[in-house]
Design a protein around this motif. Structure first.
Motif, PDB file in Angstrom:
ATOM      1  N   LYS A  60     -17.701 -56.535 -15.227  1.00  0.00           N
ATOM      2  CA  LYS A  60     -17.840 -55.960 -16.590  1.00  0.00           C
ATOM      3  C   LYS A  60     -17.027 -57.313 -17.608  1.00  0.00           C
ATOM      4  N   SER A  95     -18.766 -59.109 -20.569  1.00  0.00           N
ATOM      5  CA  SER A  95     -18.375 -58.862 -21.784  1.00  0.00           C
ATOM      6  C   SER A  95     -17.930 -60.214 -22.487  1.00  0.00           C
ATOM      7  N   ARG A 126     -25.650 -58.456 -22.220  1.00  0.00           N
ATOM      8  CA  ARG A 126     -25.962 -57.192 -22.515  1.00  0.00           C
ATOM      9  C   ARG A 126     -26.996 -56.555 -21.553  1.00  0.00           C
ATOM     10  N   TRP A 177     -24.384 -51.131 -20.359  1.00  0.00           N
ATOM     11  CA  TRP A 177     -25.333 -52.305 -20.047  1.00  0.00           C
ATOM     12  C   TRP A 177     -26.617 -51.733 -19.592  1.00  0.00           C
TER      13      TRP A 177
END
Lengths: 214, 499
Positions: free
Chosen positions: B94, B98, B103, B127
């Protein structure tokens, strides 16, 4: 059976889908012959746009396709080698996604494996990885001299051990560990009731010309 | 604690009349194809041995090879991350996504991502994640879980899949596999071209060269690792191998074992050329601890081909979901106790008849039945056996070390078994046993009595009947177990086990 015959024999069943043939394998003497065969194939399949990999050994094939192709309304795009040796990153000339616009990608092979009818490709400016991935048809024109018996031999040829000790002779493969794709038949899946379906996500058809003198 | 939860799962699976059919069909075909592919290669057994040796070498030198891989992968411009457990792995992924503002994610099939429940977490965190292997895609849109290591949608037939596509994708119903594959291809092609990141697992990591090896038939893995500008491989730390040379034997056995192919359609060996940003998240999640065990470390040599699932008579009958584990079949029964950490996972080693069909086909020669037995042993040692089972074995040892008591009870037992309706076929009270097998009615006199009657010699020092010797043997076994348990304790293992 010699390795070339073995390769041809092993390739045949890989090209059979549930709905018929998904490609063909030919042997020919010169690049000119391969070029003319590809023109005939393009006409038969009503292809409009082909992309030819930058590798120099495809110069003759690209020349024939370009000259003769225009007569049948076929547009040929040729990838070019960068002026300076690349960093190993491929797809330097176009976005990888651009290859989706072509009806077929015409590439080569850096090694051929007889045992499993496998085509080995080293990624680099001489041939972008997306060329053999996104167009629905993948065409391979390769010299028979690159034939080896087994996958073990292919790995030894393409991945120097230790690095830098010998040059595998791949033009513009770049620095660092090579990125290699071994292709064994067209894209396929059997995820629905184990029934073979060609293609899945990659090329639907694979055409191979093994050329004696390229 | 008992086997009740697992038994309930299995009972339900066996009671479902439609469950076994797709498994039986698929596994029978897979078994035949594997056998033919192995027979076709003249030096298959030699390649198999080399593959097994390469994997054992790798696990023996795990830490050194992982470091070597990190150096090589970094030299080629990539970044290696280490995750101790599932949670850390998920947060690392993640964080990487990020930081790059990614996305949408296209995902290649990966058992490890199932193990660490990566998709669920990514989707819950906002996501957009698209499974791209056809089988995984079907299972994902159906909201189900994979039922086989290499064939995730094995439990569904074309009618099921046609309905799922119609309901979830809004397309006209079709049960033609070619049309269904075309629908998935068109939809996913757009996603490949638009995705911000590709996430895959890996079949092997080559330590010397820092290359990631990925095997497939569909080309979705090539898409995931070629088109998006960011590639993250989330890989179990045990997937490392020392050398490129090890790939020859491993590639020679893996596709043959999985699908009966000589090689899958695509073997990608990813080096320096590739997406601008490349990350490998190496996940431990209990693996290094397992690598310390002198015997069970062998579990880590698994190359996830699925041949043991196809060979297993238990898997074939109960299906992949009954295991309630990311990994099913014989190898799942071994991995479950180590990766799930639940009571249910600890019970998985009992989901086997120990017939050995799995180890016969295993391309890296994992002795699965013996390892299952060891897991069962641990289960009992850590209090898994219930009062009834412990009482039964306590009684058994008392009787077996007391010849007179044994003979008396044997006489009583023979009498009961000779009684009317006990063994008679069809009407037997032991129907559950005698319906499937022959159970002969016992003789009215024991072997010992017959032996005596025929004038055979008897001796008090016959080792079988010598109580002191039997007791000494029992004591030796207990001592060996205690010292084994102590050695585990010293190595820092066994702390998390419930008494």
């Amino acid at each position: 059976m010699n390795p070339v015959e073995r390769f041809v024999a092993e390739m045949q069943p890989l090209l059979q889908g549930g709905d018929g043939a998904h490609g063909a394998i030919h042997r020919c003497a010169t690049a000119e012959e391969a070029g003319r065969d590809i023109l005939a194939l393009a006409e038969e399949l009503s292809m409009k746009r082909l992309v030819v990999a930058a590798r120099r050994e495809l110069d003759a094939v690209a020349a024939i396709l370009t000259e003769e192709g225009s007569k049948q309304g076929l547009r040929i795009d040729r990838d070019r080698m960068p002026a300076t040796k690349g960093t190993g990153l491929d797809d330097t000339f176009r976005d990888a996604a651009d290859y989706a616009a072509f009806d077929a990608g015409v590439g080569g092979a850096d090694v051929l494996v007889a045992e499993s009818a496998t085509i080995g490709l080293v990624a680099g400016a001489h041939e972008a990885r997306a060329l053999s991935l996104l167009p629905p048809v993948h065409i391979v024109v390769a010299p028979v001299s690159r034939m080896v018996e087994r996958i073990h031999d292919a790995l030894a040829r393409l991945i120097p051990s230790p690095p830098g000790e010998h040059d595998p002779g791949i033009e513009n493969a770049g620095e660092g560990s090579p990125t290699i794709t071994f292709i064994t038949g067209p894209s396929r899946t059997a995820d629905i009731e184990k029934i073979l379906v060609l293609p899945a996500h990659g090329p639907s058809h694979l055409y191979v010309w093994l050329v004696d003198r390229l | 604690m008992s086997l009740s939860r697992l038994r309930e799962q299995f009972r339900q699976a066996l009671a479902d009349p439609d469950l076994a059919a797709p498994y039986e069909r698929a596994t029978a075909t897979a078994r035949a194809k594997r056998a033919a592919a192995a027979a076709e290669l003249p030096d298959y057994e030699e390649q198999r041995q080399k593959a097994a040796d390469a994997r054992r070498e790798a696990i023996d030198h795990l830490d050194a090879l992982v470091e070597r891989f990190r150096e090589a992968f970094t030299r080629d411009g990539g970044t290696v991350h280490h995750a101790a457990d599932a949670e850390e792995a998920r947060s690392l992924v993640k964080r990487i996504l990020s930081e790059r503002g990614a996305r949408t994610v296209v995902k290649a099939k990966s058992m490890l991502s199932e193990e660490i429940a990566l998709n669920e977490d990514l989707i819950a965190s906002g996501w957009e994640v698209h499974e791209t292997d056809l089988g995984e895609f079907i299972v994902q849109i159906a909201g189900q879980r994979p039922s086989h290591i290499t064939a995730p949608a094995l439990h569904l037939d074309r009618v099921d899949i046609g309905r799922i596509f119609h309901e979830k994708l809004g397309v006209d119903y079709t049960e033609d596999p070619v049309e269904l594959a075309t629908i998935a291809r068109r939809l996913l092609r757009e996603r490949f071209l638009q995705a911000d990141a590709g996430i895959s697992g890996a079949n092997f990591l080559v330590a010397r060269t820092g290359q990631i090896v990925l095997l497939e038939n569909e080309a979705n893995i090539r898409m995931c690792t070629t088109l998006p500008p960011l590639h993250i491989a989330v890989v179990g730390v045990e997937k490392v191998i020392a050398e490129v040379d090890d790939l020859g034997p491993l590639l020679s056995v893996i596709a043959r074992s999985a699908t009966g192919q000589k090689l899958g359609a695509y073997t990608s060996i990813l080096g320096a050329a590739g997406p601008p940003e490349r990350h490998v998240v190496l996940v431990d999640n209990g693996r290094r601890q397992l690598a310390q065990h002198p015997r069970k470390r062998e579990i880590l040599t698994c190359i996830r081909c699925g041949a043991c699932l196809n060979a297993c008579p238990v898997y074939e009958r109960i299906g992949g979901h009954a295991y309630e584990s990311a990994y099913s079949g014989p190898i799942g029964a071994l991995l479950g106790p180590h990766h799930l950490g639940t009571d249910h996972g600890r019970e998985l080693p009992f989901a086997s008849s120990l017939c050995g069909a799995c180890s016969e086909v295993c391309p890296v020669k994992i002795d699965i039945p013996e390892l299952l037995r060891l897991e069962r042993e641990r289960y009992v040692e850590t209090g898994g056996a219930d009062v009834g089972e412990r009482l039964a074995w306590w009684l058994w040892s008392k009787v077996m070390t007391r010849p007179r008591l044994y003979r008396l009870l044997a006489r009583v037992g023979r009498g009961i078994l000779q009684g009317p309706g006990i063994i008679a076929e069809g009407s037997s009270v032991l129907r559950d046993w005698t319906d499937g097998r022959k159970l002969p009615i016992p003789s009215s006199t024991s072997f010992i009595d017959q032996w005596k009657h025929q004038g055979g010699a008897t001796t008090r020092t016959n080792p079988i009947w010598d109580r002191t010797r039997a007791q000494r043997a029992l004591e030796a076994t207990r001592k060996a177990k205690r010292s084994w348990a102590a050695s585990r304790g010293r190595a820092g293992r066994g702390k998390d086990r419930k008494p």
